[in-house]
Design an enzyme around this catalytic site. Structure first.
Site, PDB file in Angstrom:
ATOM      1  N   ASP A   1       8.289   4.859  -0.221  1.00  0.00           N
ATOM      2  CA  ASP A   1       8.965   6.010   0.503  1.00  0.00           C
ATOM      3  C   ASP A   1       8.614   5.982   2.154  1.00  0.00           C
ATOM      4  O   ASP A   1       9.023   6.915   2.880  1.00  0.00           O
ATOM      5  CB  ASP A   1       8.732   7.467   0.014  1.00  0.00           C
ATOM      6  CG  ASP A   1       7.204   7.559  -0.095  1.00  0.00           C
ATOM      7  OD1 ASP A   1       6.485   6.726   0.238  1.00  0.00           O
ATOM      8  OD2 ASP A   1       6.880   8.723  -0.598  1.00  0.00           O
TER       9      ASP A   1
ATOM     10  N   ASP B   1      -9.665  -8.398   7.910  1.00  0.00           N
ATOM     11  CA  ASP B   1     -10.323  -8.022   9.041  1.00  0.00           C
ATOM     12  C   ASP B   1     -11.553  -7.127   8.686  1.00  0.00           C
ATOM     13  O   ASP B   1     -12.411  -7.076   9.371  1.00  0.00           O
ATOM     14  CB  ASP B   1      -9.528  -7.430   9.987  1.00  0.00           C
ATOM     15  CG  ASP B   1      -8.463  -8.235  10.579  1.00  0.00           C
ATOM     16  OD1 ASP B   1      -8.736  -9.311  10.845  1.00  0.00           O
ATOM     17  OD2 ASP B   1      -7.451  -7.664  10.900  1.00  0.00           O
TER      18      ASP B   1
ATOM     19  N   HIS C   1       0.923  -1.195   0.041  1.00  0.00           N
ATOM     20  CA  HIS C   1       0.093  -0.019  -0.093  1.00  0.00           C
ATOM     21  C   HIS C   1       0.825   1.106  -0.100  1.00  0.00           C
ATOM     22  O   HIS C   1       0.466   2.358  -0.589  1.00  0.00           O
ATOM     23  CB  HIS C   1      -0.912  -0.064   1.138  1.00  0.00           C
ATOM     24  CG  HIS C   1      -2.142  -1.040   1.054  1.00  0.00           C
ATOM     25  ND1 HIS C   1      -3.516  -0.645   1.420  1.00  0.00           N
ATOM     26  CD2 HIS C   1      -1.851  -2.147   0.575  1.00  0.00           C
ATOM     27  CE1 HIS C   1      -4.323  -1.632   1.061  1.00  0.00           C
ATOM     28  NE2 HIS C   1      -3.441  -2.558   0.759  1.00  0.00           N
TER      29      HIS C   1
ATOM     30  N   HIS D   1      -1.091 -13.131  -0.781  1.00  0.00           N
ATOM     31  CA  HIS D   1      -2.247 -13.493  -0.513  1.00  0.00           C
ATOM     32  C   HIS D   1      -2.263 -14.797   0.162  1.00  0.00           C
ATOM     33  O   HIS D   1      -3.273 -15.556   0.894  1.00  0.00           O
ATOM     34  CB  HIS D   1      -3.374 -13.188  -1.194  1.00  0.00           C
ATOM     35  CG  HIS D   1      -3.820 -11.898  -1.412  1.00  0.00           C
ATOM     36  ND1 HIS D   1      -4.879 -11.414  -2.053  1.00  0.00           N
ATOM     37  CD2 HIS D   1      -3.367 -10.877  -0.709  1.00  0.00           C
ATOM     38  CE1 HIS D   1      -5.005  -9.959  -1.984  1.00  0.00           C
ATOM     39  NE2 HIS D   1      -4.162  -9.544  -1.138  1.00  0.00           N
TER      40      HIS D   1
HETATM   41  C1  HEM Z   1      -5.610  -6.494  -7.095  1.00  0.00           C
HETATM   42  C2  HEM Z   1      -4.599  -6.057  -5.841  1.00  0.00           C
HETATM   43  C3  HEM Z   1      -4.948  -6.368  -4.319  1.00  0.00           C
HETATM   44  C4  HEM Z   1      -6.304  -6.162  -3.895  1.00  0.00           C
HETATM   45  C5  HEM Z   1      -7.379  -5.669  -4.475  1.00  0.00           C
HETATM   46  C6  HEM Z   1      -5.978  -6.406  -2.409  1.00  0.00           C
HETATM   47  C7  HEM Z   1      -6.850  -6.405  -1.408  1.00  0.00           C
HETATM   48  C8  HEM Z   1      -6.832  -6.912  -0.173  1.00  0.00           C
HETATM   49  C9  HEM Z   1      -7.731  -6.869   0.953  1.00  0.00           C
HETATM   50  C10 HEM Z   1      -8.988  -6.443   0.612  1.00  0.00           C
HETATM   51  C11 HEM Z   1      -7.151  -7.456   1.934  1.00  0.00           C
HETATM   52  C12 HEM Z   1      -8.032  -7.684   3.330  1.00  0.00           C
HETATM   53  C13 HEM Z   1      -7.924  -6.524   4.227  1.00  0.00           C
HETATM   54  C14 HEM Z   1      -8.577  -6.510   5.407  1.00  0.00           C
HETATM   55  O1  HEM Z   1      -9.928  -6.782   5.452  1.00  0.00           O
HETATM   56  O2  HEM Z   1      -8.102  -6.857   6.649  1.00  0.00           O
HETATM   57  C15 HEM Z   1      -5.871  -7.726   1.478  1.00  0.00           C
HETATM   58  C16 HEM Z   1      -4.950  -8.444   2.596  1.00  0.00           C
HETATM   59  C17 HEM Z   1      -3.688  -8.670   2.288  1.00  0.00           C
HETATM   60  N1  HEM Z   1      -2.956  -8.121   1.115  1.00  0.00           N
HETATM   61 FE1  HEM Z   1      -3.637  -7.775  -0.630  1.00  0.00          FE
HETATM   62  N2  HEM Z   1      -4.735  -7.041  -2.072  1.00  0.00           N
HETATM   63  C18 HEM Z   1      -3.927  -6.757  -3.323  1.00  0.00           C
HETATM   64  C19 HEM Z   1      -2.793  -6.940  -3.728  1.00  0.00           C
HETATM   65  C20 HEM Z   1      -1.756  -7.209  -2.604  1.00  0.00           C
HETATM   66  C21 HEM Z   1      -0.256  -7.112  -3.021  1.00  0.00           C
HETATM   67  C22 HEM Z   1       0.282  -6.919  -4.227  1.00  0.00           C
HETATM   68  C23 HEM Z   1       0.218  -7.548  -1.715  1.00  0.00           C
HETATM   69  C24 HEM Z   1       1.764  -7.635  -1.203  1.00  0.00           C
HETATM   70  C25 HEM Z   1       2.877  -7.812  -2.113  1.00  0.00           C
HETATM   71  C26 HEM Z   1      -0.540  -7.695  -1.049  1.00  0.00           C
HETATM   72  C27 HEM Z   1      -0.540  -8.375   0.431  1.00  0.00           C
HETATM   73  C28 HEM Z   1      -1.709  -8.554   1.409  1.00  0.00           C
HETATM   74  C29 HEM Z   1      -1.468  -9.456   2.494  1.00  0.00           C
HETATM   75  C30 HEM Z   1      -0.245  -9.828   3.133  1.00  0.00           C
HETATM   76  C31 HEM Z   1      -2.648  -9.173   3.164  1.00  0.00           C
HETATM   77  C32 HEM Z   1      -3.147  -9.855   4.591  1.00  0.00           C
HETATM   78  C33 HEM Z   1      -3.010  -8.825   5.718  1.00  0.00           C
HETATM   79  C34 HEM Z   1      -3.437  -9.442   7.224  1.00  0.00           C
HETATM   80  O3  HEM Z   1      -3.695 -10.536   7.111  1.00  0.00           O
HETATM   81  O4  HEM Z   1      -3.121  -8.649   7.920  1.00  0.00           O
HETATM   82  N3  HEM Z   1      -1.939  -7.585  -1.438  1.00  0.00           N
HETATM   83  N4  HEM Z   1      -5.493  -7.444   0.453  1.00  0.00           N
END
Ligand code: HEM
Ligand SMILES: *[C@@H]1O[C@H](CO)[C@@H](O)[C@H](O)[C@H]1NC(C)=O
Ligand SMILES: *[C@@H]1O[C@H](CO)[C@@H](O)[C@H](O)[C@H]1NC(C)=O
Ligand SMILES: *[C@@H]1O[C@H](CO)[C@@H](O)[C@H](O)[C@H]1NC(C)=O
Ligand SMILES: *[C@@H]1O[C@H](CO)[C@@H](O)[C@H](O)[C@H]1NC(C)=O
Ligand SMILES: *[C@@H]1O[C@H](CO)[C@@H](O)[C@H](O)[C@H]1NC(C)=O
Length: 357
Positions: free
Chosen positions: A89, A202, A74, A196
């Site tokens: 950054d 959450d 992000h 993912h």
């Molecule tokens: C199309 C691109 C992406 C979308 C739409 C997306 C969306 C999301 C959403 C909605 C969550 C859940 C947040 C929550 O409700 O707590 C999430 C979690 C997460 N995303 Fe993505 N994400 C994308 C790409 C990425 C990328 C590129 C990375 C890292 C390189 C990433 C790493 C993570 C991680 C590690 C979590 C888990 C966070 C946790 O369990 O606390 N995501 N993402």
């Protein structure tokens, strides 16, 4: 004859010189006994220990490690090829009040709140801190590649622009367009989404916090790519669960964005090819993360990758979760056969939530 011998000796000597040139640069031994490629990296070993102790609960692949990886994305994706500013950054940490108001950053305040006090005990810029934390947190997940870390980012000048972080409700065209604007090809988007495999939501459905995206959220394996292809149900309506697809696995969540990327002709084959190819996933994820952590940064950063811990390996295989088999897969790549996987024995099981901080 003598000339031939002489030239052979010269050739040998030249060969030896070339070998010496190609050899890796000499290592530096730090005052604490750690060894690294560059003396400037020595100050990072205590920071790594600090992160493991004070942010990652003693080197766990838990909620904070997952969130630190999400935070790095992000932060960095604020970059655009067509606009100035943004990138890897650390602006998301320093200008948290601004960036946390962006809709796509929902829930990010928890990890910045955890990171901020630790950040203040270090001598690092916010960008170095956020991206080192992501590399170290990811290293706590068995099966992850040892991510690179480049050191020396300047403090962020201002917050990122809004609408740079993709939303789980976005369609594939919108997602690929946003990533292309940051310099990533569709294959690299799939590679980045390997993240993912150590993830949970959450905020998508706040009644079920910690709902994981695969059955093994503490292992950096390829299960995520299998389970997103199981037949699911689009969540009806546009309520609080918008962006969610019901997984057939109890306790598991699938994002709408992951569901459509798994099935789109532009990304489906790369998605499928990740399945049970641990080495390929590691290699492609590591390369894409290398690019991510350098977005908007000058090429003067120092390679301190050897301060990042070496992750434990994953030695298992991808599987169909218990009771599932090939009949449950929506294969979307028609040029490559689906890999042969075993079904885990036993009755259907539910995946427990990831405990919060
Ligand atoms: C199309 C691109 C992406 C979308 C739409 C997306 C969306 C999301 C959403 C909605 C969550 C859940 C947040 C929550 O409700 O707590 C999430 C979690 C997460 N995303 Fe993505 N994400 C994308 C790409 C990425 C990328 C590129 C990375 C890292 C390189 C990433 C790493 C993570 C991680 C590690 C979590 C888990 C966070 C946790 O369990 O606390 N995501 N993402
Ligand atoms: C290396 O750095 C870590 C973290 O600061 C520390 O625990 C360790 O004792 C240092 N020395 C060696 C030889 O690993
Ligand atoms: C946000 O940043 C401020 C400093 O700008 C810091 O004091 C605060 O703890 C941070 N809060 C969160 C939730 O990240
Ligand atoms: C703190 O950071 C500055 C600038 O990067 C560096 O010159 C200095 O050596 C660092 N100090 C410590 C104790 O690591
Ligand atoms: C994808 O999303 C964009 C932006 O929201 C929208 O303009 C476009 O019509 C959508 N495309 C499809 C095929 O739904
Ligand atoms: C999958 O399992 C179902 C139910 O147990 C069975 O009917 C079906 O033949 C299996 N399909 C494959 C491809 O193994």
């Amino acid at each position: 004859m003598a000339f031939a011998q002489l030239s052979a000796i010269v050739a040998l000597a030249l060969g030896a010189a070339q070998v010496a040139k190609a050899a890796p640069p000499p290592k530096v031994t730090c005052a604490d006994g750690n060894v690294t490629a560059n003396a400037v990296c020595c100050q990072l070993f205590p920071v790594v220990a600090n992160l493991q102790q004070n942010l990652f609960d003693g080197a766990q692949c838990g909620e904070e490690a997952h969130s630190a990886l999400r935070l790095s994305f992000h932060d960095a994706i604020g970059f655009s090829l067509t606009r100035k500013g943004g990138g890897a950054d650390g602006s998301i940490l320093v200008f948290n009040a601004t960036e946390e108001a962006f809709h796509a950053n929902i829930g990010i305040d928890e990890i910045t709140a955890d990171q901020f006090p630790v950040f203040q005990t270090t001598n690092l810029s916010a960008g170095d801190f956020v991206h080192l934390a992501a590399a170290v947190g990811t290293a706590n997940c068995p099966g992850a590649p040892q991510l690179d870390f480049f050191f020396g980012r300047a403090p962020p000048l201002g917050p990122a622009a809004d609408l740079t972080v993709p939303e789980p409700t976005d369609n594939v065209t919108a997602i690929l367009a946003r990533f292309a604007d940051a310099g990533f090809a569709p294959d690299e988007v799939v590679a980045l989404l390997s993240s993912h495999t150590v993830a949970a939501a959450d905020e998508i459905d706040t009644t079920i916090p910690g709902t994981p995206f695969d059955t093994t959220p503490f292992t950096f394996d390829t299960q995520f790519f299998v389970e997103t292809l199981l037949v699911g149900t689009l969540f009806p309506g546009n309520g609080s669960q918008a962006g969610e697809v019901l997984s057939p696995i109890p306790g598991e969540m699938r994002l709408f964005s992951d569901s459509v990327l798994a099935r789109d002709p532009r990304t489906a084959c790369m998605w499928q090819e990740m399945i049970n190819d641990q080495t390929r996933m590691q290699t492609l994820f590591k390369a894409a993360m290398h690019k991510l952590e350098l977005l908007g940064q000058p090429d003067t950063l120092v390679d301190c990758s050897d301060v990042v811990p070496v992750p434990a390996p994953f030695t298992g295989s991808a599987v169909f979760p218990a009771t599932f088999n090939m009949s449950d897969i929506q294969q979307a790549c028609d040029t490559v056969p689906f890999p042969t996987l075993e079904t885990l024995p036993g009755p259907e099981t539910s995946v427990p939530p990831v405990p919060g901080s």
